[in-house]
Motif scaffolding. Structure first.
Motif, PDB file in Angstrom:
ATOM      1  N   TYR A 101      43.046  -4.884 129.645  1.00 59.64           N
ATOM      2  CA  TYR A 101      41.855  -4.601 129.103  1.00 59.64           C
ATOM      3  C   TYR A 101      42.071  -3.713 128.069  1.00 59.64           C
ATOM      4  N   THR A 153      39.926  -2.342 126.178  1.00 56.94           N
ATOM      5  CA  THR A 153      39.423  -0.859 126.693  1.00 56.94           C
ATOM      6  C   THR A 153      40.358   0.258 127.029  1.00 56.94           C
ATOM      7  N   THR A 201      36.301  -1.011 120.435  1.00 57.29           N
ATOM      8  CA  THR A 201      36.151  -1.117 121.696  1.00 57.29           C
ATOM      9  C   THR A 201      34.657  -0.847 121.785  1.00 57.29           C
ATOM     10  N   TYR A 237      31.571  -3.536 122.936  1.00 57.90           N
ATOM     11  CA  TYR A 237      30.864  -3.272 124.256  1.00 57.90           C
ATOM     12  C   TYR A 237      29.443  -3.169 123.939  1.00 57.90           C
ATOM     13  N   LEU A 290      29.063  -6.726 125.264  1.00 63.96           N
ATOM     14  CA  LEU A 290      29.325  -6.831 126.778  1.00 63.96           C
ATOM     15  C   LEU A 290      28.558  -5.836 127.522  1.00 63.96           C
ATOM     16  N   ASP A 326      32.527   3.618 133.063  1.00 64.27           N
ATOM     17  CA  ASP A 326      32.074   2.984 132.135  1.00 64.27           C
ATOM     18  C   ASP A 326      31.434   3.932 130.637  1.00 64.27           C
ATOM     19  N   HIS A 368      33.628   3.532 127.124  1.00 61.20           N
ATOM     20  CA  HIS A 368      32.965   2.864 126.234  1.00 61.20           C
ATOM     21  C   HIS A 368      32.108   3.668 125.156  1.00 61.20           C
ATOM     22  N   TYR A 420      40.708 -13.891 132.594  1.00 67.56           N
ATOM     23  CA  TYR A 420      40.417 -13.203 131.161  1.00 67.56           C
ATOM     24  C   TYR A 420      39.766 -12.215 131.347  1.00 67.56           C
ATOM     25  N   PRO A 421      40.064 -10.930 130.500  1.00 69.50           N
ATOM     26  CA  PRO A 421      39.353  -9.802 130.613  1.00 69.50           C
ATOM     27  C   PRO A 421      38.016  -9.897 130.193  1.00 69.50           C
ATOM     28  N   TYR A 422      37.857 -10.614 129.186  1.00 72.08           N
ATOM     29  CA  TYR A 422      36.663 -10.466 128.467  1.00 72.08           C
ATOM     30  C   TYR A 422      35.826 -11.926 128.354  1.00 72.08           C
ATOM     31  N   ASP A 462      37.385 -16.362 127.194  1.00 68.03           N
ATOM     32  CA  ASP A 462      37.770 -17.094 128.577  1.00 68.03           C
ATOM     33  C   ASP A 462      37.816 -18.583 128.099  1.00 68.03           C
ATOM     34  N   ASN A 497      35.529 -17.192 118.486  1.00 67.13           N
ATOM     35  CA  ASN A 497      34.980 -15.441 118.696  1.00 67.13           C
ATOM     36  C   ASN A 497      36.292 -14.646 118.366  1.00 67.13           C
TER      37      ASN A 497
END
Length: 230
Positions: free
Chosen positions: A64, A66, A108, A112, A116, A130, A134, A183-185, A189, A201
């Motif tokens: 990640y 992050t 980051t 987010y 996200l 979290d 973030h 995939y982390p995000y 993906d 993206n």
């Protein structure tokens, strides 16, 4: 720019010390970041103990952006507090690396908040972790970088050097994704979105890095002139 005795793509080896208040502020940033990092690792390992196990959970954890950006925050702030004369310590205290970390942790937080955070609703301990990773750490580190770090040493070439970190990260994400099929995000993906959408993206995130980085360079230049004038 200051002359480096061991230049690299990521940062010069010339240390940039901060004052007593800056060190106290750095200690706070490092403590918040480390608490959030340890908490997230513990939660992830506990969640995956009966499935992928601690080893693969660690790989997932380090996949990640992050986590990586928060680790860099913790490291550079810890060095700001403790000092040290090693090459690694001088590298972590360089103006270029501190600026690059400001860019990484700033993006980051921005990604987010804008992309996200709407995708899940963390509860309990996960909410605290979290929020630290973030929200608190990006805000605290950027404030520390603005208020406590010496300015005026960055140049336009640093922006392109900073982009090497996210570029290498994206390569890692795609290589690991091809093997592990995860995939982390979600916006990276490939299995769900396909290559065309993922590359679109990725270009969008690159534009964000460029815009944010250009803003940081401008701020560094203005603050550097103001302090020299004062």
């Amino acid at each position: 720019m200051p002359v480096s005795d061991a230049p690299s793509a990521f940062g010069s080896a010339t240390a940039n010390p901060v004052g007593p208040l800056g060190r106290a502020f750095a200690a706070l940033v490092a403590a918040v970041s480390l608490a959030a990092l340890i908490g997230q690792y513990w939660l992830l390992v506990r969640l995956t103990l009966d499935t992928i196990g601690p080893a693969l959970a660690t790989v997932r954890y380090l996949s990640y952006f992050t986590i990586l950006s928060n680790l860099l925050v913790a490291a550079t702030c810890a060095v700001a507090v403790s000092g040290g004369g090693s090459r690694l310590a001088r590298w972590l205290a360089s103006a270029r690396l501190r600026g690059g970390i400001a860019l990484a942790i700033g993006v980051t937080g921005t990604v987010y908040v804008t992309v996200l955070r709407h995708l899940w609703q963390p509860q309990g301990a996960q909410w605290w972790v979290d929020s630290g990773l973030h929200y608190a750490v990006p805000a605290l580190y950027l404030a520390w970088w603005l208020l406590a770090v010496p300015h005026g040493a960055l140049g336009r070439r640093d922006l392109w050097r900073w982009l090497l970190f996210p570029a290498l990260y994206v390569v890692w994400v795609f290589l690991r994704g091809a093997i592990a099929h995860e995939y982390p995000y979600p916006f990276l993906d490939v299995g769900v979105l396909g290559w065309l959408a993922v590359l679109r993206n990725a270009v969008g995130v690159l534009v964000l890095f460029l815009a944010f980085g250009a803003g940081l360079l401008g701020i560094d230049r203005l603050l550097g002139r103001g302090r020299r004038a004062g």
